[in-house]
Design a protein around this motif. Structure first.
Motif, PDB file in Angstrom:
ATOM      1  N   MET A   1      31.410  68.157  -3.372  1.00  0.00           N
ATOM      2  CA  MET A   1      31.937  66.961  -3.216  1.00  0.00           C
ATOM      3  C   MET A   1      33.578  67.177  -2.440  1.00  0.00           C
ATOM      4  SD  MET A   1      31.946  64.833  -7.224  1.00  0.00           S
ATOM      5  CE  MET A   1      30.068  64.462  -8.064  1.00  0.00           C
ATOM      6  N   GLY A   2      33.475  66.018  -2.061  1.00  0.00           N
ATOM      7  CA  GLY A   2      35.238  66.321  -1.379  1.00  0.00           C
ATOM      8  C   GLY A   2      35.926  65.933  -2.202  1.00  0.00           C
ATOM      9  N   ILE A   3      36.154  64.957  -2.764  1.00  0.00           N
ATOM     10  CA  ILE A   3      37.617  65.146  -3.833  1.00  0.00           C
ATOM     11  C   ILE A   3      36.873  65.459  -5.084  1.00  0.00           C
ATOM     12  CG2 ILE A   3      38.558  63.075  -4.955  1.00  0.00           C
ATOM     13  CD1 ILE A   3      40.213  64.815  -2.771  1.00  0.00           C
ATOM     14  N   ASP A   4      36.950  65.929  -6.428  1.00  0.00           N
ATOM     15  CA  ASP A   4      36.647  65.645  -7.659  1.00  0.00           C
ATOM     16  C   ASP A   4      36.893  64.434  -8.488  1.00  0.00           C
ATOM     17  OD1 ASP A   4      36.613  65.154 -10.648  1.00  0.00           O
ATOM     18  OD2 ASP A   4      36.732  67.786 -10.824  1.00  0.00           O
TER      19      ASP A   4
ATOM     20  N   MET B   1      45.636  70.166  -2.636  1.00  0.00           N
ATOM     21  CA  MET B   1      45.676  71.676  -3.089  1.00  0.00           C
ATOM     22  C   MET B   1      44.315  71.672  -4.687  1.00  0.00           C
ATOM     23  SD  MET B   1      49.198  72.763  -3.455  1.00  0.00           S
ATOM     24  CE  MET B   1      49.238  74.011  -4.380  1.00  0.00           C
ATOM     25  N   CYS B   2      44.513  70.605  -5.847  1.00  0.00           N
ATOM     26  CA  CYS B   2      43.567  70.893  -6.404  1.00  0.00           C
ATOM     27  C   CYS B   2      42.157  70.884  -6.933  1.00  0.00           C
ATOM     28  CB  CYS B   2      44.429  71.026  -7.864  1.00  0.00           C
ATOM     29  SG  CYS B   2      46.332  71.342  -8.235  1.00  0.00           S
ATOM     30  N   ASN B   3      41.747  69.575  -6.081  1.00  0.00           N
ATOM     31  CA  ASN B   3      40.538  68.652  -6.231  1.00  0.00           C
ATOM     32  C   ASN B   3      39.704  68.381  -5.123  1.00  0.00           C
ATOM     33  OD1 ASN B   3      42.695  67.862  -8.646  1.00  0.00           O
ATOM     34  ND2 ASN B   3      41.493  66.567  -9.064  1.00  0.00           N
ATOM     35  N   SER B   4      39.912  68.872  -3.778  1.00  0.00           N
ATOM     36  CA  SER B   4      39.204  69.006  -2.887  1.00  0.00           C
ATOM     37  C   SER B   4      38.603  69.798  -2.366  1.00  0.00           C
ATOM     38  CB  SER B   4      40.724  68.717  -1.941  1.00  0.00           C
ATOM     39  OG  SER B   4      40.768  70.020  -1.212  1.00  0.00           O
ATOM     40  N   ALA B   5      37.718  70.170  -1.853  1.00  0.00           N
ATOM     41  CA  ALA B   5      36.122  71.059  -1.142  1.00  0.00           C
ATOM     42  C   ALA B   5      35.867  70.161   0.453  1.00  0.00           C
ATOM     43  CB  ALA B   5      35.174  70.611  -2.492  1.00  0.00           C
ATOM     44  N   SER B   6      35.894  70.987   0.467  1.00  0.00           N
ATOM     45  CA  SER B   6      35.457  71.180   1.783  1.00  0.00           C
ATOM     46  C   SER B   6      34.431  71.703   2.148  1.00  0.00           C
ATOM     47  CB  SER B   6      36.482  70.956   3.325  1.00  0.00           C
ATOM     48  OG  SER B   6      36.748  72.252   3.707  1.00  0.00           O
ATOM     49  N   ILE B   7      33.858  71.268   4.138  1.00  0.00           N
ATOM     50  CA  ILE B   7      32.611  72.850   4.744  1.00  0.00           C
ATOM     51  C   ILE B   7      33.355  72.658   5.796  1.00  0.00           C
ATOM     52  CG2 ILE B   7      30.808  72.505   5.467  1.00  0.00           C
ATOM     53  CD1 ILE B   7      28.841  71.358   3.320  1.00  0.00           C
TER      54      ILE B   7
END
Length: 432
Positions: free
Chosen positions: A120-123, A155-161
């Motif tokens: 997911m892009g953001i928790d 910084m703490c809640n994002s995730a990307s490709i």
């Protein structure tokens, strides 16, 4: 003028040397030959992803994964997100196969403790909570706090490709570095819209398909921006990096210094609080977060983490096909070039094209039409790049389920009210 020797990182550099380095180390010209990917993942409870993991449990999971013999580089983000960075691969399938094997190993290591990787892009549930305590992250957090809460969420809640492709040939043409630079900043909006997968934060829908992109956009006045596209790419990036504010100055002991309003160029000219070195310049570049970052290769940073065990393969395959197959690159450039008028004069990601991509996804008619062409072209090009039947099928399935219907993964997420609680739960529509 020759750049400082590679072993001379600790010697103070001049303004002219810094500009020369930026041209040499950020764009390395040559025919496209390698591909890479950086995958960030949230770590959640497998059956109750909205529950908060204790910091101790998350650190124990990190320790288990660190023992694995992975091919990819393993790192952890400040909030505990796991990142795998592939080695540069000679082909799309070499990259896919290598990273898939590493992900299988990571998932197997997490499974006995009831944990899983979440794309997911953001928790969508947790408030930002920093797990890693390092001088860099201390300084980064304090700097970004000056402009609001977006920095901590990023910084703490994002995730990307992040898809990494060669900068391109020196000569003009579909694989030339100037064309690829332009293509990245127009096609990037289409990729943002097609793969938007972060519609919620703190248990509530935000009104954005890609809340992650909205968060990055809100960091500060300069750091998330692309340089002007009407200038030669190397010169434009060098000027942008030199005039961007310095986030921190490292110190031998104690907290790192956080200058206020000091550009790297001004630091070079003043020599205070100490003369900057090549190491300082390289650190400075890691604190710039444009949607496309030149690092010798092009790092495309606009794609949200994707759902499912293999969802990450689709943006990697599509992006690689559209950039590295000459026929596809030419066709797609003609397709997205008219979007430049819609984007206007403001830099990505703060122009109308990018803002609508993040907010509306493929419900926007122009982005939907462009995405439909891009996926058709990618599906034609992938066999020419040696893509496996499974990868081609994954792209075709995403095209049918999302692109042709004007939808993105964010549209599959349903917010289910949670009686007696302030936050709902998110579930994917059946069959998606």
């Amino acid at each position: 003028m020759h750049p400082p020797d590679a072993g001379d990182h600790g010697r103070p550099i001049t303004e002219a040397e810094a500009e020369d380095l930026l041209r040499c180390i950020c764009f390395k010209n040559g025919p496209p030959a390698t591909v890479g990917v950086e995958l960030e993942w949230l770590i959640h409870e497998r059956h109750s992803p909205q529950l908060t993991l204790s910091a101790d449990r998350l650190r124990a999971a990190h320790d288990r994964v660190r023992t694995l013999p992975l091919t990819s580089a393993l790192t952890f983000e400040p909030g505990g997100q796991l990142e795998l960075s592939s080695r540069p691969a000679a082909s799309l399938m070499e990259c896919v196969d290598s990273v898939a094997a590493d992900l299988d190993a990571v998932r197997a290591a997490l499974a006995p403790s009831g944990l899983t990787l979440a794309g997911m892009g953001i928790d969508p549930w947790q408030p930002p909570r920093r797990i890693l305590r390092e001088p860099r992250y201390d300084a980064m957090e304090a700097y970004l706090d000056r402009t609001g809460p977006s920095g901590r969420v990023m910084m703490c809640n994002s995730a990307s490709i992040q898809v990494c492709l060669d900068a391109g040939e020196r000569e003009p043409g579909p694989l030339g570095h100037g064309r690829r630079w332009q293509l990245a900043h127009l096609l990037g909006a289409v990729l943002t819209a097609a793969f938007a997968n972060s519609p919620a934060m703190a248990g509530r829908l935000t009104g954005w398909r890609s809340t992650r992109q909205a968060i990055w956009n809100g960091l500060d006045a300069v750091r998330p921006l692309a340089p002007p596209l009407d200038r030669e790419p190397k010169a434009a990036w060098a000027a942008h990096a030199m005039d961007a504010p310095v986030m921190f100055v490292t110190t031998a002991s104690g907290p790192w210094e956080r200058p206020d309003g000091l550009s790297f160029r001004a630091w070079l000219r003043s020599g205070a609080p100490r003369p900057p070195t090549r190491q300082d310049l390289e650190r400075h570049l890691t604190t710039l977060f444009p949607p496309v970052r030149p690092r010798g290769h092009l790092e495309l940073r606009m794609i949200d983490a994707q759902p499912g065990d293999d969802g990450w393969m689709v943006p990697l395959a599509v992006t690689t096909a559209l950039f590295d197959d000459p026929e596809a690159a030419e066709t797609v450039y003609r397709t997205v070039k008219p979007l430049a008028e819609y984007a206007g004069s403001r830099p990505a990601p703060r122009n109308p094209l990018w803002l609508d991509a993040a907010r509306l996804g493929l419900s926007h008619p122009e982005l939907r039409a462009a995405a439909a062409v891009c996926f058709d072209v990618a599906l034609e090009a992938l066999p020419r790049l040696g893509a496996s039947g499974a990868v081609c099928e994954a792209v075709a399935s995403f095209n049918e389920r999302h692109v042709l219907r004007g939808r993105c993964p964010a549209d599959d997420l349903l917010l289910i009210p949670s009686p007696g609680h302030g936050r709902g739960t998110l579930e994917r529509e059946p069959g998606t």
